[in-house]
Design a protein around this motif. Structure first.
Motif, PDB file in Angstrom:
ATOM      1  N   UNK A 181       0.842  -1.201   0.000  1.00  0.00           N
ATOM      2  CA  UNK A 181       0.000   0.000   0.000  1.00  0.00           C
ATOM      3  C   UNK A 181       0.880   1.256   0.000  1.00  0.00           C
ATOM      4  N   UNK A 182       0.340   2.327  -0.576  1.00  0.00           N
ATOM      5  CA  UNK A 182       1.139   3.556  -0.621  1.00  0.00           C
ATOM      6  C   UNK A 182       1.404   4.117   0.751  1.00  0.00           C
ATOM      7  N   UNK A 183       0.473   3.902   1.672  1.00  0.00           N
ATOM      8  CA  UNK A 183       0.668   4.378   3.045  1.00  0.00           C
ATOM      9  C   UNK A 183       0.359   3.244   4.021  1.00  0.00           C
ATOM     10  N   UNK A 184       1.341   2.903   4.831  1.00  0.00           N
ATOM     11  CA  UNK A 184       1.155   1.840   5.824  1.00  0.00           C
ATOM     12  C   UNK A 184       1.357   2.440   7.218  1.00  0.00           C
ATOM     13  N   UNK A 185       0.337   2.306   8.050  1.00  0.00           N
ATOM     14  CA  UNK A 185       0.356   2.890   9.390  1.00  0.00           C
ATOM     15  C   UNK A 185       0.258   1.771  10.426  1.00  0.00           C
ATOM     16  N   UNK A 186       1.168   1.784  11.392  1.00  0.00           N
ATOM     17  CA  UNK A 186       1.110   0.837  12.496  1.00  0.00           C
ATOM     18  C   UNK A 186       0.774   1.544  13.789  1.00  0.00           C
ATOM     19  N   UNK A 187       0.494   0.770  14.806  1.00  0.00           N
ATOM     20  CA  UNK A 187       0.261   1.294  16.142  1.00  0.00           C
ATOM     21  C   UNK A 187       1.316   0.716  17.074  1.00  0.00           C
ATOM     22  N   UNK A 188       1.641   1.434  18.127  1.00  0.00           N
ATOM     23  CA  UNK A 188       2.537   0.879  19.139  1.00  0.00           C
ATOM     24  C   UNK A 188       2.023   1.293  20.506  1.00  0.00           C
ATOM     25  N   UNK A 189       1.718   0.316  21.317  1.00  0.00           N
ATOM     26  CA  UNK A 189       1.303   0.571  22.697  1.00  0.00           C
ATOM     27  C   UNK A 189       2.498   0.257  23.584  1.00  0.00           C
ATOM     28  N   UNK A 190       2.946   1.242  24.322  1.00  0.00           N
ATOM     29  CA  UNK A 190       4.167   1.064  25.122  1.00  0.00           C
ATOM     30  C   UNK A 190       3.904   1.487  26.561  1.00  0.00           C
ATOM     31  N   UNK A 191       4.550   0.810  27.486  1.00  0.00           N
ATOM     32  CA  UNK A 191       4.438   1.213  28.893  1.00  0.00           C
ATOM     33  C   UNK A 191       5.630   2.052  29.330  1.00  0.00           C
ATOM     34  N   UNK A 192       6.687   2.148  28.501  1.00  0.00           N
ATOM     35  CA  UNK A 192       7.823   3.022  28.820  1.00  0.00           C
ATOM     36  C   UNK A 192       8.549   3.379  27.527  1.00  0.00           C
ATOM     37  N   UNK A 193       9.334   4.461  27.559  1.00  0.00           N
ATOM     38  CA  UNK A 193      10.167   4.868  26.411  1.00  0.00           C
ATOM     39  C   UNK A 193       9.382   4.891  25.100  1.00  0.00           C
ATOM     40  N   UNK A 194       8.240   5.580  25.120  1.00  0.00           N
ATOM     41  CA  UNK A 194       7.369   5.571  23.937  1.00  0.00           C
ATOM     42  C   UNK A 194       8.102   5.973  22.663  1.00  0.00           C
ATOM     43  N   UNK A 195       8.807   7.106  22.708  1.00  0.00           N
ATOM     44  CA  UNK A 195       9.419   7.615  21.476  1.00  0.00           C
ATOM     45  C   UNK A 195      10.473   6.654  20.938  1.00  0.00           C
ATOM     46  N   UNK A 196      11.331   6.167  21.815  1.00  0.00           N
ATOM     47  CA  UNK A 196      12.403   5.263  21.357  1.00  0.00           C
ATOM     48  C   UNK A 196      11.815   3.972  20.793  1.00  0.00           C
ATOM     49  N   UNK A 197      10.835   3.424  21.501  1.00  0.00           N
ATOM     50  CA  UNK A 197      10.242   2.169  21.042  1.00  0.00           C
ATOM     51  C   UNK A 197       9.465   2.358  19.739  1.00  0.00           C
ATOM     52  N   UNK A 198       8.721   3.457  19.643  1.00  0.00           N
ATOM     53  CA  UNK A 198       7.934   3.700  18.440  1.00  0.00           C
ATOM     54  C   UNK A 198       8.849   3.937  17.239  1.00  0.00           C
ATOM     55  N   UNK A 199       9.906   4.704  17.434  1.00  0.00           N
ATOM     56  CA  UNK A 199      10.861   4.967  16.343  1.00  0.00           C
ATOM     57  C   UNK A 199      11.530   3.666  15.901  1.00  0.00           C
ATOM     58  N   UNK A 200      11.889   2.831  16.875  1.00  0.00           N
ATOM     59  CA  UNK A 200      12.511   1.535  16.539  1.00  0.00           C
ATOM     60  C   UNK A 200      11.547   0.694  15.708  1.00  0.00           C
ATOM     61  N   UNK A 201      10.275   0.712  16.066  1.00  0.00           N
ATOM     62  CA  UNK A 201       9.281  -0.075  15.314  1.00  0.00           C
ATOM     63  C   UNK A 201       9.105   0.481  13.911  1.00  0.00           C
ATOM     64  N   UNK A 202       9.130   1.805  13.790  1.00  0.00           N
ATOM     65  CA  UNK A 202       8.996   2.440  12.473  1.00  0.00           C
ATOM     66  C   UNK A 202      10.062   1.892  11.525  1.00  0.00           C
TER      67      UNK A 202
END
Ligand code: CTP
Ligand code: CA
Length: 222
Positions: free
Chosen positions: A143-164
């Protein structure tokens, strides 16, 4: 082109949305699941449909009505969810909001497991396929745009960026689940994109969904 023929910005676009938990069987009467309510994913499906997209909602077991105008496909296990997503592609937009079980039981019992004098059974787990990573993989069906979700209990930005970067998706909607999110109507999220982080104020899941759908529409307009 600013909008589809009916004036809605996503008319003529197709979207696949996953939502809810998965249910991984142990035997015919038992399974492993999680506490996802599906509310956020259902709201995203509804919001994309309101903007004119043709939406297929791949849903794990939840107690929610299908949004108006959305085609719902029921699934249970992660492997079924993956097959249903593959069957719904190609699509312009993929939003993977499901809380996919990370593991399933290896060797599901064909009959109900009985209590036995030897003590409780042990369950061997194997990792489920990563549906988001699969959809994000480069290729003609991406797909031209793929969006995921990340539910985190700590270090939201670091974990979300790593998942990206690990999953190869375009955006991650990150939420801090250290306070109540599951089953609640409110949600404080940050949108992580390759261009930076955008914290959104706490708002209802419906508002988060509408804002995300509008951002998606803007992306396709650009
Ligand atoms: N996801 C998926 N398939 C999986 C696991 C996750 O499609 N088997 C998707 C989810 O729908 C979500 C995103 O990946 O959009 C992030 O899920 P998350 O559970 O936060 O990521 P994991 O890679 O499983 O990492 P963690 O160890 O933090 O659970
Ligand atoms: Ca996970």
């Amino acid at each position: 082109l600013l909008a589809g023929p009916d004036g809605r910005p996503l008319t003529g676009r197709t979207a696949v949305v996953t939502a809810g938990p998965t249910f991984e069987p142990i035997d015919p009467v038992r399974g492993l699941t999680n506490r996802s309510s599906g509310k956020q994913g259902y709201a995203v499906a509804a919001a994309l449909a309101e903007l004119g997209a043709q939406v297929t909602l791949i849903s794990g077991p939840v107690a929610l009505d299908a949004p108006v105008g959305v085609t719902r496909v029921w699934v249970e296990a992660a492997t079924e969810m993956k097959a249903a997503v593959d069957a719904a592609l190609p699509a312009d937009i993929a939003v993977m909001s499901a809380a996919v079980a990370d593991w399933r039981v290896d060797g599901v019992a064909s009959g109900k497991i009985k209590k036995a004098p030897g003590g409780p059974p042990s369950l061997a787990l194997i990792e489920n396929p990563d549906i988001l990573a699969g959809v994000s993989a480069p290729g003609p069906r991406r797909p031209r745009l793929v969006v995921g979700f990340a539910a985190e209990t700590s270090d939201l930005a670091a974990n979300a960026r790593a998942k990206l970067s690990r999953k190869g998706c375009d955006w991650i909607v990150g939420n801090d689940v250290s306070d109540e999110v599951f089953g609640s109507d409110g949600n404080a999220v940050t949108l992580f994109t390759r261009n930076g982080d955008e914290p959104w104020p706490r708002q209802s899941k419906t508002q988060v969904a509408r804002k995300l759908a509008q951002r998606i529409a803007d992306h396709f307009k650009a």
